[in-house]
Design a protein around this motif. Structure first.
Motif, short mmCIF file in Angstrom:
data_model
loop_
_atom_site.label_atom_id
_atom_site.label_comp_id
_atom_site.label_asym_id
_atom_site.label_seq_id
_atom_site.Cartn_x
_atom_site.Cartn_y
_atom_site.Cartn_z
N GLN A 78 -9.86 1.36 1.30
CA GLN A 78 -9.20 2.56 1.80
C GLN A 78 -8.07 2.99 0.86
O GLN A 78 -7.87 4.19 0.65
CB GLN A 78 -8.67 2.31 3.22
CG GLN A 78 -9.77 2.21 4.26
CD GLN A 78 -9.28 1.75 5.61
OE1 GLN A 78 -8.22 1.13 5.73
NE2 GLN A 78 -10.06 2.03 6.66
N CYS A 79 -7.34 2.03 0.30
CA CYS A 79 -6.31 2.35 -0.69
C CYS A 79 -6.94 3.02 -1.91
O CYS A 79 -6.41 4.00 -2.45
CB CYS A 79 -5.57 1.08 -1.11
SG CYS A 79 -4.52 0.33 0.14
N TYR A 80 -8.06 2.48 -2.34
CA TYR A 80 -8.80 3.02 -3.48
C TYR A 80 -9.27 4.45 -3.20
O TYR A 80 -9.06 5.36 -4.02
CB TYR A 80 -9.99 2.10 -3.74
CG TYR A 80 -10.94 2.49 -4.83
CD1 TYR A 80 -10.70 2.14 -6.16
CD2 TYR A 80 -12.13 3.16 -4.54
CE1 TYR A 80 -11.60 2.47 -7.16
CE2 TYR A 80 -13.03 3.49 -5.54
CZ TYR A 80 -12.76 3.14 -6.84
OH TYR A 80 -13.65 3.47 -7.83
N ASP A 81 -9.85 4.66 -2.03
CA ASP A 81 -10.33 5.99 -1.68
C ASP A 81 -9.18 6.99 -1.57
O ASP A 81 -9.35 8.17 -1.92
CB ASP A 81 -11.09 5.93 -0.35
CG ASP A 81 -12.45 5.24 -0.48
OD1 ASP A 81 -12.95 5.12 -1.62
OD2 ASP A 81 -13.01 4.84 0.56
N ALA A 82 -8.03 6.52 -1.10
CA ALA A 82 -6.88 7.41 -1.00
C ALA A 82 -6.41 7.87 -2.38
O ALA A 82 -6.03 9.04 -2.56
CB ALA A 82 -5.74 6.71 -0.26
N LEU A 83 -6.46 6.96 -3.36
CA LEU A 83 -6.09 7.35 -4.73
C LEU A 83 -7.12 8.32 -5.30
O LEU A 83 -6.75 9.29 -5.98
CB LEU A 83 -5.96 6.12 -5.62
CG LEU A 83 -4.77 5.20 -5.36
CD1 LEU A 83 -4.75 4.07 -6.40
CD2 LEU A 83 -3.45 5.95 -5.40
N ALA B 123 0.60 4.63 -4.69
CA ALA B 123 0.36 5.90 -5.39
C ALA B 123 1.43 6.16 -6.44
O ALA B 123 1.12 6.65 -7.55
CB ALA B 123 0.29 7.05 -4.39
N GLN C 244 -9.44 -2.63 3.77
CA GLN C 244 -8.12 -2.06 3.55
C GLN C 244 -7.92 -1.70 2.08
O GLN C 244 -7.38 -0.64 1.75
CB GLN C 244 -7.01 -3.01 4.01
CG GLN C 244 -5.62 -2.39 3.92
CD GLN C 244 -4.54 -3.31 4.41
OE1 GLN C 244 -4.81 -4.42 4.88
NE2 GLN C 244 -3.29 -2.88 4.29
N ALA D 280 -8.78 10.45 -3.67
CA ALA D 280 -8.53 11.74 -3.01
C ALA D 280 -7.33 12.46 -3.61
O ALA D 280 -7.25 13.70 -3.55
CB ALA D 280 -8.31 11.51 -1.51
N LYS D 281 -6.42 11.69 -4.20
CA LYS D 281 -5.25 12.29 -4.85
C LYS D 281 -5.55 12.71 -6.28
O LYS D 281 -4.66 13.22 -6.98
CB LYS D 281 -4.08 11.29 -4.84
CG LYS D 281 -3.50 11.02 -3.45
CD LYS D 281 -2.39 9.98 -3.54
CE LYS D 281 -1.83 9.63 -2.17
NZ LYS D 281 -1.10 10.76 -1.55
N PRO E 292 0.80 -1.23 0.00
CA PRO E 292 0.00 0.00 0.00
C PRO E 292 0.83 1.27 0.00
O PRO E 292 0.44 2.26 -0.65
CB PRO E 292 -0.83 -0.14 1.28
CG PRO E 292 -1.02 -1.62 1.43
CD PRO E 292 0.29 -2.22 1.00
N ASP E 293 1.96 1.28 0.69
CA ASP E 293 2.78 2.49 0.75
C ASP E 293 3.38 2.87 -0.61
O ASP E 293 3.75 4.03 -0.83
CB ASP E 293 3.91 2.32 1.77
CG ASP E 293 3.42 2.37 3.20
OD1 ASP E 293 2.25 2.75 3.41
OD2 ASP E 293 4.19 1.99 4.10
#
Length: 231
Positions: free
Chosen positions: A181-186, A142, A178, A188-189, A138-139
């Motif tokens: 959450q990775c999907y949502d973080a992308l 992006a 999890q 958001a970017k 995950p880290d």
């Protein structure tokens, strides 16, 4: 005797029930995982209405594709990708779910025929942090997503995961959450994504509860898998 058609209707009903309960406005598509199944089983499920099929082993998939050229199938490659197999994968599939490193993405991009539309891809994420599992951590996600977005013959659609198998529903939900959450973080970017490929025969209702848009189901549809083929 339970037929593929009967099992397909049962699975579609379960998908619809889970979708309606959790994400009523979001469609969920079934990818029928046909690895190690004969072309006749794919044909039977096609006749029952299934159009999207996922394969893990390249040589086996190419042989079945050659036997089923009369069917309008959307082929998804969902298995680990070796560098020396990127060219035929890019030429014979519409989707690839298992991109986990830049080298593979670059090779798929380079060998995708100009006459075909961009190859639809998902990044495989190692949400279980298992050393034996493929997938970007995950880290590092992006950075890989940004690189893939620069490749003109690929279209990044979303993320895929194969979490550690468990019968614990709470553990299933935690692992799918999890990936979500990775999907949502992308998102958001600023990444433009619409696909979460997660959930298999034993856990797809939990995956849908966490926002899956593609579920990959094999044994629940086709029955017990024959001896594994490779290629």
């Amino acid at each position: 005797m339970t037929t593929i058609s009967n099992r397909l209707q049962d699975i579609l009903a379960t998908i619809e029930s889970a979708r309606t309960a959790n994400s009523p406005g979001q469609p969920v598509q079934l990818v029928a995982v046909s690895k190690a199944q004969p072309a006749s089983a794919i044909r039977e499920s096609y006749q029952a209405g299934q159009r999207v099929f996922g394969e893990n082993y390249l040589q086996e998939a190419l042989e079945k594709q050659a036997q089923l050229t009369d069917l309008n199938i959307e082929w998804h490659f969902i298995g680990p990708i070796q560098s020396n197999k990127t060219q035929p994968i890019s030429q014979h599939f519409s989707w690839v779910h298992s991109v986990d490193r830049l080298k593979i993405a670059q090779r798929l991009n380079e060998s995708r025929p100009q006459a075909l539309p961009p190859l639809q891809v998902c990044i495989q994420v190692n949400v279980s942090n298992e050393e034996s599992k493929s997938g970007v951590l995950p880290d590092d996600l992006a950075a890989l997503a940004a690189e893939i977005n620069q490749l003109p013959k690929l279209k990044l659609r979303g993320l895929m995961a194969i979490p550690a198998p468990t019968q614990d529903i709470n553990r299933q939900i935690a692992q799918f959450k999890q990936l979500r959450q990775c999907y949502d973080a992308l998102l958001a970017k600023g990444f433009s994504l619409d696909t979460l490929s997660m959930g298999m025969s034993d856990d797809y209702p939990a995956a849908i509860a966490q926002g899956a848009t593609l579920v990959r189901i094999g044994s629940a549809l086709f029955g017990a898998r024959p001896a594994k083929a490779q290629g």
